[in-house]
Design a protein around this motif. Structure first.
Motif, PDB file in Angstrom:
ATOM      1  N   THR A  24       0.839  -1.200   0.000  1.00 49.31           N
ATOM      2  CA  THR A  24       0.000   0.000   0.000  1.00 49.31           C
ATOM      3  C   THR A  24       0.871   1.246   0.000  1.00 49.31           C
ATOM      4  O   THR A  24       0.573   2.225  -0.688  1.00 49.31           O
ATOM      5  CB  THR A  24      -0.944  -0.002   1.227  1.00 49.31           C
ATOM      6  N   ASN A  27       1.791   2.420  -3.198  1.00 48.37           N
ATOM      7  CA  ASN A  27       0.608   2.823  -3.974  1.00 48.37           C
ATOM      8  C   ASN A  27      -0.109   1.672  -4.663  1.00 48.37           C
ATOM      9  O   ASN A  27      -0.736   1.867  -5.705  1.00 48.37           O
ATOM     10  CB  ASN A  27       0.956   3.923  -4.985  1.00 48.37           C
ATOM     11  N   ASP A  28      -0.034   0.509  -4.094  1.00 53.18           N
ATOM     12  CA  ASP A  28      -0.742  -0.647  -4.637  1.00 53.18           C
ATOM     13  C   ASP A  28      -2.161  -0.647  -4.062  1.00 53.18           C
ATOM     14  O   ASP A  28      -2.382  -1.006  -2.909  1.00 53.18           O
ATOM     15  CB  ASP A  28      -0.006  -1.930  -4.264  1.00 53.18           C
ATOM     16  N   THR A  29      -3.124  -0.240  -4.852  1.00 53.55           N
ATOM     17  CA  THR A  29      -4.499  -0.110  -4.362  1.00 53.55           C
ATOM     18  C   THR A  29      -5.143  -1.464  -4.065  1.00 53.55           C
ATOM     19  O   THR A  29      -5.977  -1.565  -3.173  1.00 53.55           O
ATOM     20  CB  THR A  29      -5.378   0.671  -5.357  1.00 53.55           C
ATOM     21  N   PHE A  32      -4.299  -2.406  -0.584  1.00 54.45           N
ATOM     22  CA  PHE A  32      -5.099  -1.638   0.364  1.00 54.45           C
ATOM     23  C   PHE A  32      -6.520  -2.181   0.435  1.00 54.45           C
ATOM     24  O   PHE A  32      -7.080  -2.341   1.523  1.00 54.45           O
ATOM     25  CB  PHE A  32      -5.111  -0.159  -0.020  1.00 54.45           C
ATOM     26  N   TYR A  69      -4.837   5.502   4.741  1.00 55.84           N
ATOM     27  CA  TYR A  69      -4.360   5.612   3.360  1.00 55.84           C
ATOM     28  C   TYR A  69      -3.677   6.958   3.112  1.00 55.84           C
ATOM     29  O   TYR A  69      -2.622   7.013   2.480  1.00 55.84           O
ATOM     30  CB  TYR A  69      -5.520   5.417   2.373  1.00 55.84           C
ATOM     31  N   ARG A  72      -0.225   6.916   4.784  1.00 49.48           N
ATOM     32  CA  ARG A  72       0.519   5.671   4.599  1.00 49.48           C
ATOM     33  C   ARG A  72       2.022   5.874   4.459  1.00 49.48           C
ATOM     34  O   ARG A  72       2.810   5.054   4.930  1.00 49.48           O
ATOM     35  CB  ARG A  72      -0.021   4.890   3.414  1.00 49.48           C
TER      36      ARG A  72
END
Length: 140
Positions: A24, A27-29, A32, A69, A72
């Motif tokens: 996450t 930036n790995d959605t 998340f 988020y 993060r």
């Protein structure tokens, strides 16, 4: 830039919370989302039991994950489960404090209404008295 497919979809469920959170942070959605779906149900149930409002409980859980988020990059989490439960507990406590304040002020509302009515009546009486005095003075 958001990444959505760092791993095959079925692999995310095999990862630990910390691995998912680290993804996450990159930036790995999907990582998340996996964390969200892993914890959202139980967190909503905890919040609902504490505040007795299903919609508000869901909002609190969403707010906790949104805050997570948004922050993060600056967070260092060693135990994700403990972190997310503690974050929810703080949110619930804040919600309960706000509810107490709202109830306290709502309890004062009838008193304030009575004061306003009394002030309005007093103002009306004062105007009527002033008119009568003015009439008597003009007759003199």
């Amino acid at each position: 830039m958001l990444k959505t497919n760092c791993l095959p979809a079925n692999r995310y469920t095999d990862l630990t919370d910390i691995e998912l959170f680290n993804l996450t942070k990159q930036n790995d959605t999907r990582a998340f989302e996996t964390l969200y779906y892993r914890y959202s149900y139980i967190l909503k149930e905890i919040a609902r039991k504490k505040i007795n409002q299903e919609d508000r409980a869901e909002d609190l859980v969403h707010d906790v994950f949104l805050s997570l988020y948004n922050r993060r990059d600056s967070l260092e989490i060693a135990n994700f489960q403990a972190y997310i439960h503690k974050a929810l507990r703080y949110s619930i406590n804040n919600e309960l404090r706000a509810l107490i304040v709202r109830r306290k002020h709502a309890g004062q509302l009838p008193f304030l209404k009575a004061i306003c009515k009394t002030d309005l009546a007093s103002n009306l009486e004062a105007k009527q008295l002033n008119t009568k005095i003015h009439r008597v003075l003009t007759k003199l």
